[in-house]
Design an enzyme around this catalytic site. Structure first.
Site, PDB file in Angstrom:
ATOM      1  N   GLU A 294      10.630   1.611  10.098  1.00  0.00           N
ATOM      2  CA  GLU A 294      11.705   2.571   9.838  1.00  0.00           C
ATOM      3  C   GLU A 294      11.069   3.940   9.981  1.00  0.00           C
ATOM      4  O   GLU A 294      10.244   4.333   9.157  1.00  0.00           O
ATOM      5  CB  GLU A 294      12.289   2.332   8.437  1.00  0.00           C
ATOM      6  CG  GLU A 294      13.690   2.888   8.303  1.00  0.00           C
ATOM      7  CD  GLU A 294      13.693   4.277   7.733  1.00  0.00           C
ATOM      8  OE1 GLU A 294      13.666   5.237   8.539  1.00  0.00           O
ATOM      9  OE2 GLU A 294      13.710   4.409   6.507  1.00  0.00           O
TER      10      GLU A 294
ATOM     11  N   GLU B  58      11.215  16.381  14.282  1.00  0.00           N
ATOM     12  CA  GLU B  58      11.531  16.201  12.862  1.00  0.00           C
ATOM     13  C   GLU B  58      10.686  17.175  12.041  1.00  0.00           C
ATOM     14  O   GLU B  58       9.456  17.115  12.068  1.00  0.00           O
ATOM     15  CB  GLU B  58      11.227  14.753  12.463  1.00  0.00           C
ATOM     16  CG  GLU B  58      11.885  14.374  11.167  1.00  0.00           C
ATOM     17  CD  GLU B  58      11.661  12.905  10.809  1.00  0.00           C
ATOM     18  OE1 GLU B  58      10.592  12.361  11.143  1.00  0.00           O
ATOM     19  OE2 GLU B  58      12.559  12.316  10.178  1.00  0.00           O
TER      20      GLU B  58
ATOM     21  N   CYS C 284      14.432  10.833   6.254  1.00  0.00           N
ATOM     22  CA  CYS C 284      14.708  10.616   7.678  1.00  0.00           C
ATOM     23  C   CYS C 284      16.197  10.524   7.971  1.00  0.00           C
ATOM     24  O   CYS C 284      16.622  10.707   9.095  1.00  0.00           O
ATOM     25  CB  CYS C 284      13.977   9.373   8.146  1.00  0.00           C
ATOM     26  SG  CYS C 284      14.015   8.077   6.930  1.00  0.00           S
TER      27      CYS C 284
ATOM     28  N   LYS D  73       0.855  -1.189   0.000  1.00  0.00           N
ATOM     29  CA  LYS D  73       0.000   0.000   0.000  1.00  0.00           C
ATOM     30  C   LYS D  73       0.889   1.237   0.000  1.00  0.00           C
ATOM     31  O   LYS D  73       1.481   1.597   1.009  1.00  0.00           O
ATOM     32  CB  LYS D  73      -0.925   0.049   1.216  1.00  0.00           C
ATOM     33  CG  LYS D  73      -2.004   1.108   1.011  1.00  0.00           C
ATOM     34  CD  LYS D  73      -2.501   1.786   2.263  1.00  0.00           C
ATOM     35  CE  LYS D  73      -1.608   2.815   2.826  1.00  0.00           C
ATOM     36  NZ  LYS D  73      -1.399   4.034   2.010  1.00  0.00           N
TER      37      LYS D  73
HETATM   38  P1  ADP Z   1       4.308  10.529   6.420  1.00  0.00           P
HETATM   39  O1  ADP Z   1       4.225  11.672   7.368  1.00  0.00           O
HETATM   40  O2  ADP Z   1       5.657  10.154   5.974  1.00  0.00           O
HETATM   41  O3  ADP Z   1       3.226  10.536   5.383  1.00  0.00           O
HETATM   42  P2  ADP Z   1       2.741   8.586   7.600  1.00  0.00           P
HETATM   43  O4  ADP Z   1       3.183   7.769   8.727  1.00  0.00           O
HETATM   44  O5  ADP Z   1       1.572   9.497   7.783  1.00  0.00           O
HETATM   45  O6  ADP Z   1       4.026   9.321   7.265  1.00  0.00           O
HETATM   46  O7  ADP Z   1       2.429   7.717   6.295  1.00  0.00           O
HETATM   47  C1  ADP Z   1       3.213   6.659   5.869  1.00  0.00           C
HETATM   48  C2  ADP Z   1       2.306   5.589   5.332  1.00  0.00           C
HETATM   49  O8  ADP Z   1       1.479   5.116   6.375  1.00  0.00           O
HETATM   50  C3  ADP Z   1       1.363   6.018   4.223  1.00  0.00           C
HETATM   51  O9  ADP Z   1       1.302   4.965   3.263  1.00  0.00           O
HETATM   52  C4  ADP Z   1       0.046   6.169   4.934  1.00  0.00           C
HETATM   53  O10 ADP Z   1      -1.082   5.994   4.108  1.00  0.00           O
HETATM   54  C5  ADP Z   1       0.148   5.049   5.928  1.00  0.00           C
HETATM   55  N1  ADP Z   1      -0.749   5.173   7.087  1.00  0.00           N
HETATM   56  C6  ADP Z   1      -1.161   6.286   7.717  1.00  0.00           C
HETATM   57  N2  ADP Z   1      -1.982   5.985   8.738  1.00  0.00           N
HETATM   58  C7  ADP Z   1      -2.099   4.630   8.773  1.00  0.00           C
HETATM   59  C8  ADP Z   1      -2.805   3.692   9.593  1.00  0.00           C
HETATM   60  N3  ADP Z   1      -3.570   4.090  10.610  1.00  0.00           N
HETATM   61  N4  ADP Z   1      -2.680   2.384   9.322  1.00  0.00           N
HETATM   62  C9  ADP Z   1      -1.894   1.964   8.307  1.00  0.00           C
HETATM   63  N5  ADP Z   1      -1.218   2.790   7.489  1.00  0.00           N
HETATM   64  C10 ADP Z   1      -1.306   4.115   7.714  1.00  0.00           C
END
Ligand code: ADP
Length: 503
Positions: free
Chosen positions: A262, A397, A296, A187
């Site tokens: 990560e 960050e 990061c 995903k």
């Molecule tokens: P960033 O700030 O780098 O976008 P996120 O942690 O928000 O970091 O997003 C990284 C990934 O995690 C994306 O693919 C996002 O869709 C997914 N994501 C965000 N929330 C959830 C969740 N509750 N469960 C699973 N995946 C998630």
């Protein structure tokens, strides 16, 4: 197979990706829909992409489970390797176009995506070379038993990737997972869904069997969350924010699946006065501003020994003036926009916070919105001096092109400041003294320490965090541990077992 890809032929026409990739087929979303992907250089949509919902995740997990139970886990390692090598070669050929697509989706300057994506085939080749070497060991005990371990694939992997380096973070997961004999539901981040679908096409062409790789773009809160909670998923491999990792841990807790994370960093980049200062500044400036500050691994806390502090601050200001911020597909551009509007707002808010906290804004700090850049998410390379390590701009960050430069006196203070952070992903240090290089690097709490270089990352170099920067390691032989279980087998050579109740 339906042709999932249609290029936009003129200005304003969207590139369309109307299908998900599940079980080796291009399928319409069952409970998702079409979502526009925004070009961060213009703020306007450039692609329309099928997003899956929870039902699509259920279909994808079923396909991945069928493929895992079917041919994939039983296929000899060298056959999996041959498929991975074909994928590597197709990836190498497609890399120039993939770089353009990643630049459109993420805004990263083409000179950066070209160099980055141009190397990704190495991950698939390198892990292919390990696919038939996943051996266990024998454990000597005595003549009565033969004891040995076997390495077996963990099962169905949910890979969840971020928007800053979508294809790199995918390679870090997909190559070892497939080499280990796992199957994958990928995903990608909602902001950058396009390249993952192109990768699915390459994998299909390379002969990756149906269901071994499934790609379901979607939002985190529903599609991602379903993948995390799904009882048919054995492991989640995630790159993203620590706050998201905590939500993922809670949602995955009921199934006690495996996790590798990560997460972020606030990496110290230490410059001692005995360093080759020109080289140190080359590394420290590029590592503060590349990927528009959205990686990061970047050295966002620059720790400088006091006698050379003013010189380094002045050198940062001089370099900042040379950074060409511009349209990311322009070959001349060094730094493109932030990847999305929310990130731009976050960076600008930290620039305000830094000034309110009393740090000195040496240069930069503004959104760039003149001319061609008017509607994009551009920001100047920014330098703060007189930063103390307890300020928020030194602790949190930012994920924008903001360098926080902090003075220190002597080795002990450098180490104390370097380690005074909740993170522990990476660190750099510059010194002309070999003894100091060993002494200081050994005291740093980080998963990777670079000495007189920075951001040296290869397929073979383990990468991951201490402390709040993550769990597990990607890259290197260690990455395979994420995708393998160890089975210990004990075989009696006598078949005799005492009666515990004889007396
Ligand atoms: P960033 O700030 O780098 O976008 P996120 O942690 O928000 O970091 O997003 C990284 C990934 O995690 C994306 O693919 C996002 O869709 C997914 N994501 C965000 N929330 C959830 C969740 N509750 N469960 C699973 N995946 C998630």
């Amino acid at each position: 197979m339906t042709n999932a890809f249609k290029s936009g032929s003129g200005d304003g026409e969207l590139r369309r990706y109307p299908h998900l990739f599940i079980g080796g087929e291009w399928v319409a979303p069952a409970d998702g829909g079409m979502v526009e992907s925004i070009d961060p250089a213009t703020g306007r949509p450039w692609a329309a992409v099928a997003f899956g919902g929870p039902k699509d995740i259920d279909r994808a997990v079923q396909a991945a489970r069928d493929a895992f139970e079917g041919p994939w886990r039983r296929m000899p390692g060298w056959e999996r390797a041959a498929i991975l090598r074909r994928l590597a070669e197709l990836y190498r050929e497609f890399a120039p176009e993939m770089a353009v697509l990643e630049t459109r989706d993420s805004g990263r300057a083409i000179r950066e995506t070209r160099a980055d994506i141009g190397a990704h085939h190495q991950w698939y080749h390198w892990f292919a070379s390990l696919a038939d070497k996943l051996s266990g060991r024998t454990i000597p005990i005595d003549d009565s038993v033969h004891c040995f371990t076997t390495r077996v694939p963990v099962g169905v992997v949910g890979a969840i990737t971020p928007w800053n380096a979508p294809m790199l973070t995918t390679a870090w997961k997909l190559a070892p997972a497939l080499a280990a004999g796992c199957t994958v539901v990928l995903k990608p981040a909602e902001q950058t869904p396009v390249t993952a679908l192109e990768l699915a096409r390459l994998a299909h062409e390379a002969g990756v069997p149906p269901g071994v790789l499934n790609v379901v773009p979607g939002y985190g809160h529903d599609t991602g969350a379903r993948l995390v909670a799904h009882p048919g998923v054995n492991k989640i491999a995630f790159t993203g924010e620590g706050s998201t990792a905590k939500v993922i841990l809670r949602n995955g807790a009921d199934t006690l699946k495996r996790f590798s994370f990560e997460l972020g960093g606030k990496s110290p980049h230490i410059i001692f006065k005995d360093a080759d200062l020109e080289q140190a500044v080359n590394a420290a400036t590029s590592s503060a501003w590349s990927v528009c500050g959205q990686s990061c691994a970047l050295g966002s806390r620059v720790l400088v020994e006091r006698p050379v502090y003013d010189w380094v601050v002045a050198a940062f200001a001089e370099r900042a003036a040379k950074v060409r911020v511009g349209l990311p597909l322009d070959e001349a551009t060094h730094m493109g926009p932030q990847a999305h509007g929310e990130q731009l707002a976050k960076t600008l808010s930290y620039i305000d916070i830094g000034q309110q906290e009393g740090a000195r804004l040496v240069t930069g700090g503004r959104r760039l919105d003149a001319g061609d850049l008017g509607d994009g998410y551009f920001v100047e390379p920014t330098v703060f001096a007189n930063v103390s390590n307890d300020m928020r701009i030194a602790r949190e960050e930012i994920f924008g092109p903001v360098a926080s430069i902090i003075p220190f006196d002597g080795e002990d203070e450098a180490v104390a400041l370097a380690n005074d952070t909740s993170y522990g992903l990476a660190a750099g240090l510059w010194t002309g003294d070999t003894g100091r290089a060993h002494r200081v690097s050994a005291r740093i709490e980080a998963g990777i320490v670079w000495v007189n270089t920075y951001r040296f990352i290869r397929w073979s170099t383990p990468y991951g965090g201490f402390k709040a920067s993550g769990w597990g390691r990607e890259n290197g032989i260690e990455a395979l541990d994420n995708y393998l279980e160890t089975r210990t087998t004990v075989i009696s050579t006598t078949g005799r077992f005492p009666d515990a109740y004889a007396q």
